[in-house]
Write a protein that holds these residues in place. Structure first.
Motif, PDB file in Angstrom:
ATOM      1  N   ILE A 177       0.839  -1.201   0.000  1.00  0.00           N
ATOM      2  CA  ILE A 177       0.000   0.000   0.000  1.00  0.00           C
ATOM      3  C   ILE A 177       0.873   1.249   0.000  1.00  0.00           C
ATOM      4  CG2 ILE A 177      -1.655   1.329   1.381  1.00  0.00           C
ATOM      5  CD1 ILE A 177      -2.850  -1.495   2.201  1.00  0.00           C
ATOM      6  N   ALA A 178       1.914   1.251   0.816  1.00  0.00           N
ATOM      7  CA  ALA A 178       2.818   2.401   0.886  1.00  0.00           C
ATOM      8  C   ALA A 178       3.532   2.625  -0.445  1.00  0.00           C
ATOM      9  CB  ALA A 178       3.835   2.197   2.013  1.00  0.00           C
ATOM     10  N   GLU A 179       4.011   1.559  -1.062  1.00  0.00           N
ATOM     11  CA  GLU A 179       4.694   1.686  -2.351  1.00  0.00           C
ATOM     12  C   GLU A 179       3.743   2.197  -3.429  1.00  0.00           C
ATOM     13  OE1 GLU A 179       7.865   1.460  -2.944  1.00  0.00           O
ATOM     14  OE2 GLU A 179       8.573   0.487  -1.123  1.00  0.00           O
ATOM     15  N   ASN A 180       2.496   1.773  -3.360  1.00  0.00           N
ATOM     16  CA  ASN A 180       1.508   2.239  -4.324  1.00  0.00           C
ATOM     17  C   ASN A 180       1.264   3.746  -4.165  1.00  0.00           C
ATOM     18  OD1 ASN A 180      -0.412   1.532  -6.456  1.00  0.00           O
ATOM     19  ND2 ASN A 180      -1.979   2.026  -4.952  1.00  0.00           N
ATOM     20  N   PHE A 181       1.187   4.212  -2.910  1.00  0.00           N
ATOM     21  CA  PHE A 181       1.041   5.655  -2.684  1.00  0.00           C
ATOM     22  C   PHE A 181       2.283   6.406  -3.160  1.00  0.00           C
ATOM     23  CE2 PHE A 181      -2.296   4.788   0.664  1.00  0.00           C
ATOM     24  CZ  PHE A 181      -3.302   5.460   0.016  1.00  0.00           C
ATOM     25  N   PHE A 208      -3.933  10.763 -15.487  1.00  0.00           N
ATOM     26  CA  PHE A 208      -5.199  10.335 -14.884  1.00  0.00           C
ATOM     27  C   PHE A 208      -5.455   8.844 -15.106  1.00  0.00           C
ATOM     28  CE2 PHE A 208      -6.165  14.957 -14.920  1.00  0.00           C
ATOM     29  CZ  PHE A 208      -6.325  15.089 -13.546  1.00  0.00           C
ATOM     30  N   ASP A 209      -5.051   8.323 -16.248  1.00  0.00           N
ATOM     31  CA  ASP A 209      -5.186   6.884 -16.478  1.00  0.00           C
ATOM     32  C   ASP A 209      -4.347   6.098 -15.474  1.00  0.00           C
ATOM     33  OD1 ASP A 209      -5.780   4.372 -17.987  1.00  0.00           O
ATOM     34  OD2 ASP A 209      -3.632   4.503 -18.420  1.00  0.00           O
ATOM     35  N   LEU A 210      -3.082   6.460 -15.344  1.00  0.00           N
ATOM     36  CA  LEU A 210      -2.193   5.732 -14.432  1.00  0.00           C
ATOM     37  C   LEU A 210      -2.610   5.920 -12.973  1.00  0.00           C
ATOM     38  CD1 LEU A 210       1.204   6.510 -16.181  1.00  0.00           C
ATOM     39  CD2 LEU A 210      -0.021   4.318 -16.167  1.00  0.00           C
ATOM     40  N   ARG A 211      -2.996   7.127 -12.615  1.00  0.00           N
ATOM     41  CA  ARG A 211      -3.418   7.360 -11.232  1.00  0.00           C
ATOM     42  C   ARG A 211      -4.685   6.575 -10.910  1.00  0.00           C
ATOM     43  NH1 ARG A 211      -5.401  12.995  -9.034  1.00  0.00           N
ATOM     44  NH2 ARG A 211      -7.402  12.026  -9.463  1.00  0.00           N
ATOM     45  N   THR A 212      -5.634   6.569 -11.830  1.00  0.00           N
ATOM     46  CA  THR A 212      -6.876   5.825 -11.623  1.00  0.00           C
ATOM     47  C   THR A 212      -6.585   4.345 -11.452  1.00  0.00           C
ATOM     48  OG1 THR A 212      -8.150   7.457 -12.865  1.00  0.00           O
ATOM     49  CG2 THR A 212      -9.119   5.252 -12.651  1.00  0.00           C
ATOM     50  N   ARG A 213      -5.702   3.819 -12.283  1.00  0.00           N
ATOM     51  CA  ARG A 213      -5.341   2.405 -12.170  1.00  0.00           C
ATOM     52  C   ARG A 213      -4.604   2.119 -10.866  1.00  0.00           C
ATOM     53  NH1 ARG A 213      -2.346   1.711 -17.575  1.00  0.00           N
ATOM     54  NH2 ARG A 213      -1.859  -0.346 -16.731  1.00  0.00           N
ATOM     55  N   SER A 214      -3.757   3.038 -10.433  1.00  0.00           N
ATOM     56  CA  SER A 214      -3.057   2.877  -9.163  1.00  0.00           C
ATOM     57  C   SER A 214      -4.044   2.907  -8.000  1.00  0.00           C
ATOM     58  CB  SER A 214      -2.006   3.983  -8.996  1.00  0.00           C
ATOM     59  OG  SER A 214      -1.363   3.877  -7.758  1.00  0.00           O
ATOM     60  N   GLU A 215      -5.027   3.776  -8.084  1.00  0.00           N
ATOM     61  CA  GLU A 215      -6.052   3.830  -7.037  1.00  0.00           C
ATOM     62  C   GLU A 215      -6.849   2.524  -6.999  1.00  0.00           C
ATOM     63  OE1 GLU A 215      -8.071   7.416  -8.175  1.00  0.00           O
ATOM     64  OE2 GLU A 215      -6.653   8.682  -7.062  1.00  0.00           O
ATOM     65  N   GLU A 216      -7.090   1.931  -8.157  1.00  0.00           N
ATOM     66  CA  GLU A 216      -7.789   0.643  -8.190  1.00  0.00           C
ATOM     67  C   GLU A 216      -6.939  -0.436  -7.510  1.00  0.00           C
ATOM     68  OE1 GLU A 216      -9.898  -2.527 -11.246  1.00  0.00           O
ATOM     69  OE2 GLU A 216      -8.744  -0.863 -12.094  1.00  0.00           O
ATOM     70  N   VAL A 217      -5.645  -0.448  -7.794  1.00  0.00           N
ATOM     71  CA  VAL A 217      -4.746  -1.392  -7.122  1.00  0.00           C
ATOM     72  C   VAL A 217      -4.797  -1.147  -5.614  1.00  0.00           C
ATOM     73  CG1 VAL A 217      -2.314  -2.047  -6.796  1.00  0.00           C
ATOM     74  CG2 VAL A 217      -3.235  -1.739  -9.108  1.00  0.00           C
ATOM     75  N   GLY A 218      -4.829   0.101  -5.218  1.00  0.00           N
ATOM     76  CA  GLY A 218      -4.903   0.437  -3.798  1.00  0.00           C
ATOM     77  C   GLY A 218      -6.169  -0.102  -3.144  1.00  0.00           C
ATOM     78  N   ARG A 219      -7.284  -0.008  -3.838  1.00  0.00           N
ATOM     79  CA  ARG A 219      -8.536  -0.556  -3.291  1.00  0.00           C
ATOM     80  C   ARG A 219      -8.447  -2.069  -3.146  1.00  0.00           C
ATOM     81  NH1 ARG A 219     -10.479   3.522  -6.569  1.00  0.00           N
ATOM     82  NH2 ARG A 219     -10.926   2.122  -8.316  1.00  0.00           N
ATOM     83  N   LEU A 220      -7.845  -2.729  -4.129  1.00  0.00           N
ATOM     84  CA  LEU A 220      -7.685  -4.181  -4.056  1.00  0.00           C
ATOM     85  C   LEU A 220      -6.775  -4.562  -2.888  1.00  0.00           C
ATOM     86  CD1 LEU A 220      -7.300  -4.849  -7.873  1.00  0.00           C
ATOM     87  CD2 LEU A 220      -9.213  -5.619  -6.434  1.00  0.00           C
ATOM     88  N   LEU A 221      -5.700  -3.823  -2.693  1.00  0.00           N
ATOM     89  CA  LEU A 221      -4.789  -4.084  -1.576  1.00  0.00           C
ATOM     90  C   LEU A 221      -5.485  -3.845  -0.238  1.00  0.00           C
ATOM     91  CD1 LEU A 221      -1.578  -2.422  -3.022  1.00  0.00           C
ATOM     92  CD2 LEU A 221      -1.981  -4.883  -2.708  1.00  0.00           C
ATOM     93  N   SER A 222      -6.295  -2.803  -0.168  1.00  0.00           N
ATOM     94  CA  SER A 222      -7.039  -2.520   1.065  1.00  0.00           C
ATOM     95  C   SER A 222      -8.018  -3.645   1.370  1.00  0.00           C
ATOM     96  CB  SER A 222      -7.771  -1.188   0.961  1.00  0.00           C
ATOM     97  OG  SER A 222      -6.846  -0.125   0.913  1.00  0.00           O
ATOM     98  N   TYR A 223      -8.649  -4.174   0.346  1.00  0.00           N
ATOM     99  CA  TYR A 223      -9.558  -5.307   0.529  1.00  0.00           C
ATOM    100  C   TYR A 223      -8.791  -6.506   1.075  1.00  0.00           C
ATOM    101  CZ  TYR A 223     -12.777  -9.111  -0.332  1.00  0.00           C
ATOM    102  OH  TYR A 223     -13.587 -10.212  -0.164  1.00  0.00           O
ATOM    103  N   MET A 224      -7.638  -6.768   0.502  1.00  0.00           N
ATOM    104  CA  MET A 224      -6.820  -7.888   0.982  1.00  0.00           C
ATOM    105  C   MET A 224      -6.425  -7.678   2.442  1.00  0.00           C
ATOM    106  SD  MET A 224      -4.311  -8.577  -2.282  1.00  0.00           S
ATOM    107  CE  MET A 224      -3.567 -10.066  -1.565  1.00  0.00           C
ATOM    108  N   SER A 225      -6.086  -6.467   2.772  1.00  0.00           N
ATOM    109  CA  SER A 225      -5.681  -6.146   4.135  1.00  0.00           C
ATOM    110  C   SER A 225      -6.833  -6.328   5.118  1.00  0.00           C
ATOM    111  CB  SER A 225      -5.174  -4.698   4.167  1.00  0.00           C
ATOM    112  OG  SER A 225      -4.774  -4.335   5.448  1.00  0.00           O
ATOM    113  N   ALA A 226      -8.035  -6.001   4.686  1.00  0.00           N
ATOM    114  CA  ALA A 226      -9.218  -6.134   5.543  1.00  0.00           C
ATOM    115  C   ALA A 226      -9.726  -7.575   5.614  1.00  0.00           C
ATOM    116  CB  ALA A 226     -10.325  -5.209   5.045  1.00  0.00           C
TER     117      ALA A 226
END
Length: 125
Positions: free
Chosen positions: A73-77, A98-116
């Motif tokens: 998550i930290a590396e993604n930020f 915006f394309d890359l940031r949006t995709r990075s935010e999607e990866v972040g949501r997936l990582l947050s789900y895994m963490s939860a």
């Protein structure tokens, strides 16, 4: 037990594709950025997947697994911050950013789900 199960995780697959796209895009960055912005954005974007692989290797130890996920998550930020710099220096277009940031935010949501929900990723099939 498969040693490549982490490669099936959506966060890994999307993170891997994102890192590859960032690498290709960063090839056009100025040469004077080679050891700073270019190197940093490549490292942080790749580290997301590398840390997911490490997390998989530590899945038998929930606290270690969680720690590796927080590293992802930290590396993604961090990658998002380097994208901010790339945009501010006009090394990337707004649409690329915006394309890359949006995709990075999607990866972040997936990582947050895994963490939860670590039990979905730490149990053996």
């Amino acid at each position: 037990m498969s040693n490549s199960r982490f490669r099936t995780w959506m966060a890994y697959r999307k993170g891997f594709t994102l890192a590859k796209d960032i690498y290709q895009l960063s090839e056009s960055f100025p040469k004077e950025e080679r050891y700073s912005l270019t190197d940093q954005i490549r490292r942080s974007s790749r580290s997301v997947c590398a840390n997911l692989g490490e997390a998989y290797g530590k899945r038998a130890y929930p606290k270690h697994f969680y720690t590796k996920l927080t590293d992802c998550i930290a590396e993604n930020f961090e990658t998002q911050v380097w994208l901010d710099f790339a945009l501010s220096y006009k090394y990337v277009s707004k649409s690329e950013y915006f394309d890359l940031r949006t995709r990075s935010e999607e990866v972040g949501r997936l990582l947050s789900y895994m963490s939860a929900n670590p039990e979905k990723y730490t149990t053996n099939p």
